[in-house]
Design an enzyme around this catalytic site. Structure first.
Site, short mmCIF file in Angstrom:
data_model
loop_
_atom_site.label_atom_id
_atom_site.label_comp_id
_atom_site.label_asym_id
_atom_site.label_seq_id
_atom_site.Cartn_x
_atom_site.Cartn_y
_atom_site.Cartn_z
N SER A 1 -9.67 2.11 2.75
CA SER A 1 -8.76 2.86 2.12
C SER A 1 -7.83 1.87 1.25
CB SER A 1 -7.99 3.69 2.82
OG SER A 1 -7.22 3.15 3.85
N SER B 1 -10.23 -0.41 6.88
CA SER B 1 -9.49 -0.10 5.80
C SER B 1 -8.84 -1.31 5.11
CB SER B 1 -8.36 0.99 6.07
OG SER B 1 -9.12 2.31 5.66
N LYS C 1 0.78 -1.02 0.07
CA LYS C 1 -0.10 -0.14 0.05
C LYS C 1 0.96 1.24 0.04
CE LYS C 1 -3.89 2.01 2.61
NZ LYS C 1 -4.89 1.66 3.86
#
Lengths: 102, 497
Positions: free
Chosen positions: B161, B185, B86
């Site tokens: 997210s 997330s 990420k």
């Protein structure tokens, strides 16, 4: 600064944006005003709770005085750090003049 | 697009365990695996947009190094496995932009501890995956790189997210991915995209090198194809780190050893509040079917109650923005990334932050600054901290009665792109079922448990108290083994059309 009277219904977006160091356009200010007022109206539901005497919980597993051996370790590479700065002069990060000329 | 029938694409569809088996037998190499993942990215990422940066050449060199380690007899849970990272975890020498314009041009000067542990284990940090800017959002629509689409339906969001992580794993563009979970997330995008998402307990994985959003809530998590892969990856990245004072000194168990037992004697809590107003009946039915299957595997259902659940969103949307407003003060145009030049330093900061932060980040910084400002601190921030303590007490009582709590991950399946942007508060309310685990510091797992009528994945959430990862992994694994092909299958290219 004078003590401000808290207004719990409306967010003073201009004041808060200045504290947060974000220069908003008039259009943005208006948009965020409406959105933040809606969120703030929602979070007022916490007023329903009886919180007298409840210990505030700021951390899931509080730990105090976490210490380690005070021994020297290699720091990050200064050259790599400086490469990430938007503007440099020699080994320094360049910023606009802070103080006025005397 | 390439058809998905080629040998290389099939490699990319496999789990870590399946690949370790193949590599151990000499039937594939880490280099071939990196090639296969690259080929899949080239074939499908144009339509999905999971990746924001890929450096194949560097990854191939690391793959060769991993193959050499194996040739010398080394084994390892993640040896030779590429891992998508990420965009908010620092990998030395790679960009780390947190999907924000404000960090344009930033190159990470060091490895996050979780990344360093991957490298030690012989895994390859390969590719940076999309996210909501600074992890603020639930749809990956708030990204400077554009939205990540749901592999099962391109006009739907991937969640967020960690939407890039989830979409990449689901669409076989990654074997496994590291994400982060501050209010759901990891678990919510895993649920939306049909992969496994593990949020470890607060303190289980070091946050050093994880760009901070809300420091008392953030935790590095894993998105994977199977529960066993999540367990193996956690075994590698977990553990105490002297660089993160909040990382826990407890030894890391062998998470894989918890897998494989049936659920006899395990007590599963069910709180009706998690199936209340706003939860899509299709989602609720699918999750109840999953719980029934767990009961048939020997688990004992225990009705429990969570009276403060309805306050979770309010508490979170005071505390997380408050912490974010402080953490993001470091992005001021002075030391890194983009700068808007101005006559004086304060104007430089104000203009830079307006020009280069996206709307959702500004919204949260403003909200956080407001609740912390003079005159409001007690009315909002302290009140939320007290309410957080009550919510934690609910959890404590629940886990006195059961080993794990089962619920939906999110009230709905993935929503249409553009739908969430209309009303920020409505989007925030969608986080209600995942937030409590972050506020309390416990652990949580999302396991695919079916598809909606529209063909979108649904996730079963399994929550545990702090440091009970073995329990939730055990339950998730047993469920996954018993689930059957009607409720889950791995993605094929045809699914994205």
């Amino acid at each position: 600064m004078n003590q401000r009277t808290p207004d719990l219904e409306h967010v003073d977006v201009t004041y808060v944006a200045n504290l947060a160091r974000i220069e908003l356009s008039a259009e943005e200010t208006e948009k965020f005003q409406a959105e933040l007022d809606t969120v703030v109206a929602y979070i007022h539901q916490l007023n329903e709770l009886e919180l007298e005497g409840v210990e505030p919980m700021s951390h899931p597993h509080p730990r105090e005085n976490v210490l380690r051996e005070d021994s020297p370790v290699a720091g990050p590479d200064a050259e790599l750090l400086l490469k990430n700065a938007p503007a440099c002069v020699q080994d320094l990060i360049r910023v606009p003049q802070m103080m006025e000329d005397s | 697009m390439e058809p998905n029938g080629g040998c290389k694409s099939l490699l990319a569809q496999k789990s870590i365990r399946e690949l370790q088996d193949l590599m151990e037998k000499g039937e594939c190499s880490s280099r071939e695996l990196v090639e296969a993942v690259s080929a899949q990215i080239e074939a499908v990422d144009g339509g999905i947009n999971a990746y924001v940066d890929v450096n194949k050449e560097a990854a191939l060199l690391e793959a060769d190094a991993a193959d050499a380690r194996r040739a010398k007899g080394e084994k390892g849970l993640l040896l030779g496995i590429p891992v998508a990272i990420k965009d908010l975890l620092n990998v030395k020498g790679q960009s780390c932009r947190c999907a924000s314009r404000i960090l344009e041009g930033y190159t990470a000067p060091y490895d996050a501890t979780a990344v360093a542990k991957l490298r030690e284990a012989g895994a390859i940090p390969f590719g940076r995956v999309n996210m909501d800017e600074f992890a603020m959002g639930a749809s990956t629509e708030h990204s400077a790189f554009g939205v990540t689409r749901n592999p099962w339906s391109p006009d739907h969001v991937s969640g967020g997210s960690s939407g890039g992580s989830a979409a990449a794993v689901a669409a076989n563009e990654a074997i496994v991915s590291l994400g982060s979970d501050t209010g759901g997330s990891v678990r919510q995008p895993a649920s939306f995209c049909g992969c496994v998402g593990l949020k470890p307990s607060y303190g289980r994985v070091s946050r050093y090198g994880l760009t901070a959003f809300a420091s008392s809530l953030d935790q590095v998590g894993v998105l994977s194809k199977t529960v066993a892969d999540a367990a193996d990856t956690l075994s590698v990245v977990a553990g105490h780190d002297p660089r993160d004072t909040t990382s826990d000194p407890a030894p890391v168990p062998d998470y894989a050893s918890a897998l494989g037992e049936d659920l006899t004697g395990m007590k599963i809590g069910i709180a009706e509040e998690f199936f209340g107003e706003g939860v899509d009946p299709e989602v609720a039915a699918s999750v109840r079917t999953a719980i029934d299957l767990c009961i048939s595997l020997g688990a004992e259902p225990v009705p429990v109650s969570f009276p403060h659940l309805k306050y979770a969103v309010s508490i979170y949307y005071i505390l997380a923005p408050a912490e974010a407003s402080v953490n993001l003060s470091r992005f001021d145009g002075i030391r890194y990334g983009n700068r808007v030049e101005a006559e004086d330093p304060v104007s430089l900061m104000c203009k830079t932050r307006d020009a280069h932060f996206g709307d959702e980040v500004k919204r949260r910084i403003l909200l956080g600054t407001y609740v912390l400002s003079s005159g409001y601190y007690d009315a909002y921030y302290v009140k939320a901290l007290k309410a957080r303590a009550l919510l934690k007490q609910d959890f404590d009582k629940i886990f006195e009665q059961c080993d794990a709590l089962m619920s939906p991950v999110a009230p709905t399946t993935a929503f249409k792109i553009g739908e969430g942007a209309k009303d920020p508060l409505a989007l925030y309310l969608g986080d209600i079922l995942t937030i409590p685990s972050n506020l309390s510091g416990g652990c949580g797992l999302s396991v695919p448990c079916g598809f909606s009528e529209a063909g979108l994945p649904i996730g079963l959430q399994i929550l545990g108290p702090a440091f009970a990862e073995e329990q939730i992994l055990r339950a998730g694994y047993a469920y996954e083994q018993a689930r059957g092909p009607d409720l889950f299958r791995r993605w094929e290219v045809e699914d994205g059309r």
